[in-house]
Design an enzyme around this catalytic site. Structure first.
Site, PDB file in Angstrom:
ATOM      1  N   LYS A 110     -28.205  -2.441  36.028  1.00 32.75           N
ATOM      2  CA  LYS A 110     -29.124  -2.107  37.120  1.00 32.75           C
ATOM      3  C   LYS A 110     -28.323  -1.340  38.176  1.00 32.75           C
ATOM      4  O   LYS A 110     -27.166  -1.683  38.448  1.00 32.75           O
ATOM      5  CB  LYS A 110     -29.677  -3.417  37.687  1.00 32.75           C
ATOM      6  CG  LYS A 110     -30.742  -3.282  38.744  1.00 32.75           C
ATOM      7  CD  LYS A 110     -31.275  -4.670  39.143  1.00 32.75           C
ATOM      8  CE  LYS A 110     -32.454  -4.594  40.112  1.00 32.75           C
ATOM      9  NZ  LYS A 110     -32.987  -5.944  40.445  1.00 32.75           N
ATOM     10  N   SER A 113     -38.049  -6.218  39.918  1.00 32.90           N
ATOM     11  CA  SER A 113     -37.465  -4.935  40.235  1.00 32.90           C
ATOM     12  C   SER A 113     -36.502  -4.415  39.166  1.00 32.90           C
ATOM     13  O   SER A 113     -36.191  -3.225  39.178  1.00 32.90           O
ATOM     14  CB  SER A 113     -36.718  -5.021  41.571  1.00 32.90           C
ATOM     15  OG  SER A 113     -35.616  -5.901  41.460  1.00 32.90           O
ATOM     16  N   SER A 117     -37.111 -10.896  39.595  1.00 33.93           N
ATOM     17  CA  SER A 117     -36.801  -9.540  39.123  1.00 33.93           C
ATOM     18  C   SER A 117     -36.078  -9.425  37.789  1.00 33.93           C
ATOM     19  O   SER A 117     -35.974  -8.327  37.261  1.00 33.93           O
ATOM     20  CB  SER A 117     -35.979  -8.803  40.170  1.00 33.93           C
ATOM     21  OG  SER A 117     -36.849  -8.293  41.137  1.00 33.93           O
TER      22      SER A 117
HETATM   23  N1  GLN Z   1     -40.962  -8.889  43.416  1.00 33.79           N
HETATM   24  C1  GLN Z   1     -40.204  -9.670  44.331  1.00 33.79           C
HETATM   25  C2  GLN Z   1     -39.959  -8.861  45.595  1.00 33.79           C
HETATM   26  O1  GLN Z   1     -40.460  -7.809  45.668  1.00 33.79           O
HETATM   27  C3  GLN Z   1     -38.891 -10.075  43.711  1.00 33.79           C
HETATM   28  C4  GLN Z   1     -37.914  -8.988  43.668  1.00 33.79           C
HETATM   29  C5  GLN Z   1     -36.581  -9.431  43.161  1.00 33.79           C
HETATM   30  O2  GLN Z   1     -36.457 -10.468  42.524  1.00 33.79           O
HETATM   31  N2  GLN Z   1     -35.574  -8.641  43.462  1.00 33.79           N
HETATM   32  O3  GLN Z   1     -39.291  -9.268  46.481  1.00 33.79           O
END
Ligand code: GLN
Length: 485
Positions: A78, A153, A177
Site C-alpha cells: 500500500k 482504503s 481497511s
Molecule cells: N473506512 C474507514 C475510514 O474511512 C476505515 C479506513 C481505514 O481502516 N483506514 O476511516
C-alpha cells in the site's frame, strides 16, 4: 495452474526446487501488471527495474541455500508505507513527489527476508475511505466486476491480489481497511492486534487505531507474512514486547470443541440476504467440523461508528497538521507570506474527504466541545472494548460478516458520506477494541461478487484466527475461485 495463481508456500517450494527462478516469477508479475492495470488501477508506482535487480539477488540467495519462505516472492505495498528511494504518495496530491529517506519497519523486514517489492498500491487518500474512490490517482476497480468498488482504503492491496498482479500485499487497517477490501475482492486479510506490528514508517491516519497487516490468497500465506512483520520495534513505542509465536505451528489443528460466538448485534435487519445466507452456510461448515456456537452480545455496537468518526477524525486532524508545505511534498507559494502558503498548499493538496475529516476532527477537539465529543467517544470506546473482553470469557472467537453488503457500484455512495461510513459497521468495533480479526472468502452473491466472513480473536490470539480460518479453507473452495480478467 499458472505461476501468477500460486501462493507463497507453493512458489517457495518451486523456487528452492529449482522449478522456477525469482527473475522469471518477477517478470511474470510485471507482465501481468502491464496487461491488466489499465483496467484495475491498483498500482500508483511499479518498481520494475529495482524488482528485477532484487529478484536476481534473491536467486543468488536461493542458489546458496539461504532462502527464507519469502525470498524471491513478488509482493506489493500500500502506498502508505515509506520506501527508501521510491516515492510514497499516500494517494494524495500533497505527497505527489515525496520520496522517503528510509524504509518502514514492516518493509525492511520483508526486504531482509528477500521479498521482491514490485510496486506501491493505490488506496483512499490518507487511508480515509471504504471504496478507494478517494484517491488522487483515480479509483481502483474490483477485478470481479470493474463497475464495482474494491473496497477501501487498501483497495489496491486487495484488488492486486485478486487480479494476480502480486502474490500478496501489505495494507493497513484503521477501521476495516484490510478486511473490507479483502472481503469485496475475495481474498484473505488480517488485521493484527494493536501493537503486534510496528507502524514505524507508516504514514499515520489515526494513531490509536492504525495497524499493519497482510492480504493474501490463502490463510497459510497470511501466516507467513504476519510472521515476517510481527514483533517488537523500539522505533514504535506502541509496539508490544511480547514473543511472536510460530504462526504456522498448529494451523492444522482444526476447530473441534472450539467455541464460536455469534454477536446478535451483527445479524440485524439491513444485512443483505445473500450475505446472511453465506454466514449461515459458514456456520454449518464449522458445525460440521466440530465447532460449537454460542449466542453472545456486544451491547455497545450501535455507538461504534459514531465514536470512531470522532476519534479517528480528531487524531487525523492532528496527524495531518504536518503537511504544511514546509517539510514534505508539495508547496503552493504565491509570495503572500507563510500563513497564505500553508492555506494554499493544504487547499490544493488535500482532497474533499480529507478536508472533511480534518474539519470534523478539529471541531471535535476544539475547546468547549472536547468533553462532549472526543472525551465521550473515548469513554464509549472503553465500553466497546469491555463488551469484547466479556464475550471472550465465553467463546474463543467471534464470527460475523465483514460488511453488510457485497461490493457496491462505483459512484454509488460518493455523494453520501454517512452511507459510506455505515458500510464499516462490522469492522470498526474491532479497531476500537484494539483486538485482531481476519476476513476470509466464504461465498458469492448472485451477481458473482465475493462475500467475506470475519473472525474476531482475543488480543494477541492471531494464532487462533489462523487455525480457525485454515480449517474453513480446507473445507471449502471459495479461496480458489479466480476473478476472470
Ligand atoms: N473506512 C474507514 C475510514 O474511512 C476505515 C479506513 C481505514 O481502516 N483506514 O476511516
Amino acid at each position: 495452474m499458472e505461476l501468477i495463481d500460486k501462493t507463497i508456500h507453493e512458489l517457495h517450494r518451486m523456487l528452492i526446487g529449482g522449478e522456477v527462478t525469482s527473475v522469471a516469477l518477477t517478470r511474470a508479475f510485471l507482465q501481468r501488471i502491464a496487461e491488466t492495470d489499465n483496467r484495475i488501477n491498483a498500482f500508483i508506482t511499479v518498481c520494475e527495474e529495482q524488482a528485477l535487480k532484487d529478484s536476481e539477488a534473491a536467486d543468488r540467495l536461493i542458489a546458496e541455500g539461504k532462502a527464507d519462505l519469502l525470498t524471491g516472492i513478488p509482493v506489493a505495498l500500500k502506498d502508505i508505507f515509506l520506501t527508501a528511494g521510491v516515492r510514497t504518495t499516500c494517494a494524495s496530491k500533497i505527497l505527489d513527489t515525496f520520496i522517503a529517506p528510509y524504509d518502514g519497519t514492516a518493509v525492511a523486514r520483508l526486504k531482509e527476508r528477500g521479498a521482491v517489492i514490485v510496486g506501491k498500491l493505490n488506496m483512499d487518500e490518507f487511508a480515509m475511505g471504504s471504496s478507494n474512490e478517494n484517491s488522487a490517482f483515480g479509483p481502483v476497480k474490483n477485478p470481479w466486476d470493474t463497475s464495482t468498488v474494491p473496497g477501501g482504503s487498501s483497495g489496491g492491496s486487495a484488488a492486486s491480489v485478486a487480479a494476480r498482479q502480486a502474490v500478496a500485499t501489505l495494507g493497513t487497517d484503521t477501521g476495516g481497511s484490510i478486511r473490507q477490501p479483502a472481503s469485496h475482492c475475495g481474498v484473505v486479510g488480517l488485521k493484527p492486534t494493536y501493537g503486534r506490528v510496528s507502524r514505524y514508517g507508516v504514514i499515520a491516519y489515526a494513531s490509536s487505531l492504525d495497524q499493519v497487516g497482510p492480504i493474501s490468497r490463502d490463510v497459510e500465506d497470511c501466516a507467513i507474512l504476519l510472521q515476517a512483520i510481527a514483533g517488537y520495534d523500539p522505533a514504535d513505542s506502541t509496539s508490544v514486547d511480547t514473543p511472536v509465536p510460530d504462526y504456522r505451528a498448529g494451523i492444522k489443528d482444526g476447530v473441534k470443541g472450539l467455541k464460536i460466538g455469534l454477536p446478535k448485534e451483527y445479524f440485524i435487519e439491513g444485512l443483505d440476504p445473500e450475505v446472511k445466507a453465506a454466514m449461515e452456510a459458514a456456520i454449518e461448515t464449522y458445525r460440521g467440523l466440530g465447532a460449537e456456537f454460542v449466542d453472545v452480545s456486544l451491547p455497545h455496537t450501535d455507538y461504534a461508528v459514531a465514536s470512531y468518526y470522532l476519534i479517528a477524525t480528531a487524531e487525523a486532524s492532528s496527524n495531518l497538521a504536518r503537511y504544511d508545505g514546509v517539510r514534505f511534498g508539495v508547496r503552493v507559494d504565491q509570495g503572500r507570506g507563510l500563513i497564505d502558503m500553508f492555506e494554499q498548499t493544504r487547499a490544493a493538496g488535500f482532497g474533499d474527504e480529507v478536508k472533511r475529516r480534518i474539519m470534523l476532527g478539529t471541531y471535535a477537539l476544539s475547546s468547549g466541545y472536547y468533553d462532549a465529543y472526543y472525551l465521550k467517544a473515548q469513554k464509549v470506546r472503553t465500553l466497546i472494548r469491555q463488551d469484547f473482553l466479556e464475550a471472550f470469557q465465553a467463546v474463543d472467537v467471534l464470527l460475523t460478516p465483514v460488511a453488510p453488503t457485497p461490493a457496491f457500484g462505483l459512484g454509488e455512495k460518493v455523494s453520501d458520506p454517512l452511507q459510506m461510513y455505515l458500510s464499516d459497521i462490522f469492522t470498526i468495533p474491532v479497531n476500537l477494541a484494539g483486538t485482531c480479526a481476519m476476513s476470509l472468502p466464504c461465498g458469492f452473491s448472485s451477481a458473482g461478487l465475493p462475500i467475506g466472513l470475519q473472525l474476531i480473536g482475543k488480543p494477541f490470539a492471531e494464532q487462533t484466527l489462523l487455525r480457525v480460518g485454515y480449517a474453513f479453507e480446507q473445507a471449502t473452495e471459495w479461496h480458489r475461485k479466480k476473478a476472470d480478467l
